[in-house]
Design a protein around this motif. Sequence first.
Motif, PDB file in Angstrom:
ATOM      1  N   ILE A   3      18.251 -11.994  -3.397  1.00 10.08           N
ATOM      2  CA  ILE A   3      18.483 -11.077  -2.279  1.00 10.08           C
ATOM      3  C   ILE A   3      17.441  -9.962  -2.277  1.00 10.08           C
ATOM      4  O   ILE A   3      16.886  -9.619  -1.219  1.00 10.08           O
ATOM      5  N   ARG A   4      17.130  -9.412  -3.433  1.00  7.17           N
ATOM      6  CA  ARG A   4      16.119  -8.349  -3.498  1.00  7.17           C
ATOM      7  C   ARG A   4      14.746  -8.883  -3.101  1.00  7.17           C
ATOM      8  O   ARG A   4      13.984  -8.185  -2.420  1.00  7.17           O
ATOM      9  N   THR A   5      14.420 -10.099  -3.508  1.00  7.64           N
ATOM     10  CA  THR A   5      13.151 -10.703  -3.127  1.00  7.64           C
ATOM     11  C   THR A   5      13.076 -10.910  -1.619  1.00  7.64           C
ATOM     12  O   THR A   5      12.038 -10.646  -0.995  1.00  7.64           O
ATOM     13  N   LEU A   6      14.171 -11.343  -1.014  1.00  4.20           N
ATOM     14  CA  LEU A   6      14.202 -11.509   0.435  1.00  4.20           C
ATOM     15  C   LEU A   6      14.005 -10.179   1.147  1.00  4.20           C
ATOM     16  O   LEU A   6      13.320 -10.123   2.176  1.00  4.20           O
ATOM     17  N   TYR A   7      14.592  -9.096   0.632  1.00  3.36           N
ATOM     18  CA  TYR A   7      14.387  -7.774   1.223  1.00  3.36           C
ATOM     19  C   TYR A   7      12.922  -7.362   1.165  1.00  3.36           C
ATOM     20  O   TYR A   7      12.391  -6.815   2.131  1.00  3.36           O
ATOM     21  N   VAL A   8      12.267  -7.611   0.043  1.00  5.14           N
ATOM     22  CA  VAL A   8      10.856  -7.262  -0.098  1.00  5.14           C
ATOM     23  C   VAL A   8      10.009  -8.073   0.873  1.00  5.14           C
ATOM     24  O   VAL A   8       9.128  -7.528   1.553  1.00  5.14           O
ATOM     25  N   ILE A   9      10.271  -9.367   0.970  1.00  2.17           N
ATOM     26  CA  ILE A   9       9.512 -10.218   1.895  1.00  2.17           C
ATOM     27  C   ILE A   9       9.738  -9.759   3.328  1.00  2.17           C
ATOM     28  O   ILE A   9       8.781  -9.686   4.123  1.00  2.17           O
ATOM     29  N   LEU A  10      10.978  -9.448   3.682  1.00  2.00           N
ATOM     30  CA  LEU A  10      11.271  -8.973   5.030  1.00  2.00           C
ATOM     31  C   LEU A  10      10.549  -7.660   5.316  1.00  2.00           C
ATOM     32  O   LEU A  10      10.012  -7.470   6.417  1.00  2.00           O
ATOM     33  N   ALA A  11      10.509  -6.747   4.361  1.00  2.00           N
ATOM     34  CA  ALA A  11       9.805  -5.480   4.541  1.00  2.00           C
ATOM     35  C   ALA A  11       8.307  -5.713   4.744  1.00  2.00           C
ATOM     36  O   ALA A  11       7.689  -5.069   5.592  1.00  2.00           O
ATOM     37  N   ILE A  12       7.725  -6.649   4.000  1.00  2.00           N
ATOM     38  CA  ILE A  12       6.301  -6.960   4.164  1.00  2.00           C
ATOM     39  C   ILE A  12       6.040  -7.545   5.538  1.00  2.00           C
ATOM     40  O   ILE A  12       5.063  -7.167   6.213  1.00  2.00           O
ATOM     41  N   VAL A  13       6.894  -8.445   5.994  1.00  2.00           N
ATOM     42  CA  VAL A  13       6.726  -9.062   7.314  1.00  2.00           C
ATOM     43  C   VAL A  13       6.842  -8.002   8.405  1.00  2.00           C
ATOM     44  O   VAL A  13       6.037  -7.993   9.358  1.00  2.00           O
ATOM     45  N   ILE A  14       7.801  -7.106   8.292  1.00  2.00           N
ATOM     46  CA  ILE A  14       7.952  -6.039   9.289  1.00  2.00           C
ATOM     47  C   ILE A  14       6.743  -5.118   9.271  1.00  2.00           C
ATOM     48  O   ILE A  14       6.217  -4.729  10.325  1.00  2.00           O
ATOM     49  N   LEU A  33       3.678  -5.879   8.396  1.00  2.00           N
ATOM     50  CA  LEU A  33       2.546  -6.579   9.007  1.00  2.00           C
ATOM     51  C   LEU A  33       2.722  -6.711  10.519  1.00  2.00           C
ATOM     52  O   LEU A  33       1.742  -6.650  11.272  1.00  2.00           O
ATOM     53  N   ALA A  34       3.951  -6.853  10.981  1.00  2.00           N
ATOM     54  CA  ALA A  34       4.196  -6.951  12.427  1.00  2.00           C
ATOM     55  C   ALA A  34       3.926  -5.613  13.117  1.00  2.00           C
ATOM     56  O   ALA A  34       3.420  -5.586  14.237  1.00  2.00           O
ATOM     57  N   ILE A  35       4.260  -4.519  12.444  1.00  2.00           N
ATOM     58  CA  ILE A  35       4.052  -3.209  13.053  1.00  2.00           C
ATOM     59  C   ILE A  35       2.564  -2.857  13.113  1.00  2.00           C
ATOM     60  O   ILE A  35       2.070  -2.411  14.143  1.00  2.00           O
ATOM     61  N   PHE A  36       1.850  -3.073  12.026  1.00  2.00           N
ATOM     62  CA  PHE A  36       0.464  -2.636  11.945  1.00  2.00           C
ATOM     63  C   PHE A  36      -0.540  -3.739  12.247  1.00  2.00           C
ATOM     64  O   PHE A  36      -1.736  -3.481  12.318  1.00  2.00           O
ATOM     65  N   ARG A  37      -0.076  -4.968  12.418  1.00  2.00           N
ATOM     66  CA  ARG A  37      -0.932  -6.110  12.779  1.00  2.00           C
ATOM     67  C   ARG A  37      -2.217  -6.169  11.961  1.00  2.00           C
ATOM     68  O   ARG A  37      -3.323  -6.191  12.483  1.00  2.00           O
TER      69      ARG A  37
END
Length: 44
Positions: free
Chosen positions: A26-37, A39-43
């Motif tokens: 679950i913690r790993t999924l949170y980190v991956i989700l934060a990285i994806v968000i 990258l989506a914000i700053f492209r």
Amino acid sequence: MAEHKHGSMDVTTQEDTFNGFIRFTIRTLYVILAIVIFLAIFRT
């Protein structure tokens, strides 16, 4: 041969290991989700 009684085995170690694995996943999924968000914000 030893007699087996259903439900008599001590499984606390297995339960702790499973709970640790789920917590890590679950913690790993949170980190991956934060990285994806990020990258989506700053492209980048």
